[in-house]
Each structure stands twice: as structure tokens, then as C-alpha cells.
Design an enzyme around this catalytic site. Structure first.
Site, PDB file in Angstrom:
ATOM      1  CG  HIS A 192      -3.254   9.277   0.268  1.00  0.00           C
ATOM      2  ND1 HIS A 192      -3.908  10.025   1.238  1.00  0.00           N
ATOM      3  CD2 HIS A 192      -4.047   8.211   0.033  1.00  0.00           C
ATOM      4  CE1 HIS A 192      -5.036   9.440   1.565  1.00  0.00           C
ATOM      5  NE2 HIS A 192      -5.153   8.330   0.852  1.00  0.00           N
ATOM      6  CD  GLU A 199      -7.137   5.484  -4.296  1.00  0.00           C
ATOM      7  OE1 GLU A 199      -8.021   6.254  -3.844  1.00  0.00           O
ATOM      8  OE2 GLU A 199      -6.419   4.755  -3.578  1.00  0.00           O
ATOM      9  CG  HIS A 242      -1.800   1.113   1.407  1.00  0.00           C
ATOM     10  ND1 HIS A 242      -1.779   1.946   2.509  1.00  0.00           N
ATOM     11  CD2 HIS A 242      -2.786   1.583   0.605  1.00  0.00           C
ATOM     12  CE1 HIS A 242      -2.720   2.858   2.389  1.00  0.00           C
ATOM     13  NE2 HIS A 242      -3.346   2.669   1.244  1.00  0.00           N
ATOM     14  CD  GLU A 274      -2.684   2.457  -3.266  1.00  0.00           C
ATOM     15  OE1 GLU A 274      -3.637   3.249  -3.378  1.00  0.00           O
ATOM     16  OE2 GLU A 274      -1.742   2.631  -2.469  1.00  0.00           O
ATOM     17  CG  ASP A 307      -2.841   7.116  -3.415  1.00  0.00           C
ATOM     18  OD1 ASP A 307      -3.967   6.608  -3.474  1.00  0.00           O
ATOM     19  OD2 ASP A 307      -2.011   6.853  -2.523  1.00  0.00           O
TER      20      ASP A 307
END
Length: 280
Positions: free
Chosen positions: A86, A145, A44, A71, A73
Site C-alpha cells: 500500500h 488498485e 480491504h 482488494e 494495491d
């Protein structure tokens, strides 16, 4: 005496065959063991338990720890560059202040994005999506994301263009997934690059996820990724019934990781990749 030994040998062989863990040993149970099912280990924001989130150091740590994917952002700078961060402001994870959308790439690149975590990471900066793809294409799967896409009109096309430029628009051999809490944005991206798998993110809802929602998601999504607090074996089974997979988020303790392994999650999004049991 020879006849007795022969009969004893046959008996021992029969017992060994009965208890041997052959390929059909657990067929009657109809379920896969943890060793038989590969569960994706997804770091993450990189291995963010061990390095500052969404930095090259965190992504490198994820690769070192043998996570299957990491992952990240993606947002957009004032001058239209895709940046990996993020929060919609730089305040928490850098030594600067201000909204991402109001800062140029040059301004963001001048910020220290690591010291908040540890002085050992003082040289870390905010990376661009292109820089991450340049470095980790072929080394790791990447879960992208789209963060607050309503603030950045056209970000779906921008991300699609970046993936295409890196020959990741048809990722037969590269694990690329795009997801968002903004399901309209996910649909837009899917319409642009239909061969790239997409997922819908869901926050905790005490009412759960209805079959009507799953029916709607399956029209365009490959993954339904809810908060881990919503997950149980029944929900995973229903998601599978609609021909989708699930990667719950975000695991920060071993107990949660073990629970998700036991109930059959397809992937686990975690700050600590070493909390997810290694796959064979």
C-alpha cells in the site's frame, strides 16, 4: 356444518395468500430488500483486520471468511516487478526502510511483512501481483488498485500484461476490477484492456460529486468508489442513473456496514468481511 367449514377454509386460504411473502409481495414498494440484492463483500487489502494487509495470509483469510472479492494495491519495484503493497515506502509494514521504487524485488522479498501485525505472521513477505493471481484466480474476485501510478511510468501496461498472461484480460467468468485515485491512469488502463471493468476512487470532498463529474466518469468507468463518508441514498441513486455502480470504502465498524447496506451500496470495501451481512 360442512358448508361452514368450507367457507372457513376459503377465508383462511385468502388470508394466507394476502400475507404470504410471494414473488410480488413487495412489488408496490418498488425496492429490493437486503435479501434480494446481492452486495459484494470486498476485503480491504485482504481481511486486513485479522491478518497483515496485502499479504497472502490476508488474502487467504478473506477467502476463508467468504468475501466475494479482496482488494490489493500494486506498485512497481526498482527492477520493474509488480509488487503488492500500500505505502510508497516499506517502512510501516515491514522491518525495512526505503521507497518501493528504489528497492529491487529481491530486496523486498527479504523483508518481514508480517511481524508488525503479529509475530504469528513473521514468515509473510511482500507478494507479487503474479503470485496472487496464480494462487487466487478462480478462488476469489480481485479488486486491483494502481497505487501512485505517476511514480511508475508504464505500470498500466505492466498490469494489463500480467492479467493477459493469466487469461484475465476478458474476465467473463472471473471478477477482476482495476481502480485508482489517479483517473488519468484508469483511463490509460481502460484504453489498453477495455473489457476489464475499471473504477474511479474518490477521497472525501465536502462539495460532493457533481453530475458533470459523473458524466465524465461514465465515458470509461464502471464504478465510482468514494469514501464512505460521502455516501447517502441520493448519491447512490445518481451514480446508478449514470449506469455505474459504487463500492464505498473503508468500513471498520458494523454501524457503517449496516448503513451502507440500508442505503443500497453495490459493494462494501471493509477490513472486516464478517461485518457485512452474509448474502443468500
Amino acid at each position: 356444518m360442512k358448508q361452514f367449514v368450507s367457507l372457513l377454509s376459503v377465508g383462511v386460504l385468502a388470508v394466507l395468500m394476502f400475507f404470504a411473502p410471494g414473488e410480488n409481495a413487495f412489488a408496490s414498494e418498488g425496492t429490493a430488500t437486503k435479501a434480494q440484492k446481492q452486495v459484494l463483500n470486498i476485503a480491504h487489502r485482504g481481511a486486513s483486520g485479522y491478518a497483515p494487509e496485502n499479504t497472502m495470509a490476508a488474502f487467504e483469510k478473506a477467502v476463508e471468511m467468504k468475501a466475494d472479492m479482496f482488494e490489493l494495491d500494486v506498485q512497481m519495484s526498482k527492477d520493474g516487478e509488480l509488487v503488492v503493497i500500500h505505502d510508497t515506502t516499506v517502512d510501516r509494514t515491514t522491518d525495512g526502510t526505503g521507497s518501493v521504487k528504489d528497492l529491487t524485488l529481491e530486496e523486498m522479498k527479504s523483508l518481514d511483512a508480517g511481524s508488525w501485525f503479529s509475530e504469528a505472521f513473521a514468515d509473510e513477505t511482500i507478494p507479487t501481483l503474479g503470485e496472487v493471481l496464480d494462487e487466487y484466480k478462480g478462488k476469489s474476485g480481485i479488486l486491483i488498485e494502481l497505487k501512485a501510478p505517476s511514480l511508475y511510468p508504464g505500470i498500466e501496461q505492466k498490469v494489463a500484461d500480467e492479467l493477459t498472461a493469466h487469461h484475465l484480460d476478458k474476465p467473463e467468468n472471473e471478477k477482476i476490477i482495476v481502480q485508482s485515485f489517479d483517473h488519468e491512469s484508469v483511463q490509460k488502463f481502460h484504453d489498453i484492456l477495455p473489457e476489464v471493468p475499471v473504477g474511479v476512487l474518490l477521497g472525501y470532498n465536502p462539495e460532493g460529486i457533481s453530475d458533470e463529474q459523473l458524466e465524465s466518469f461514465k465515458k470509461y468507468a464502471d464504478y465510482v468508489n468514494p469514501s464512505k463518508s460521502m455516501i447517502d441514498a441520493s448519491l447512490i441513486e445518481r451514480i446508478h442513473d449514470f449506469n455505474m455502480l459504487t463500492h464505498p470504502w473503508t468500513v471498520r465498524d458494523r454501524e457503517s456496514a449496516n448503513f451502507l447496506l440500508e442505503v443500497g451500496a453495490d459493494g462494501i470495501i471493509t477490513d472486516y468481511p464478517d461485518y457485512v451481512d452474509p448474502r443468500p
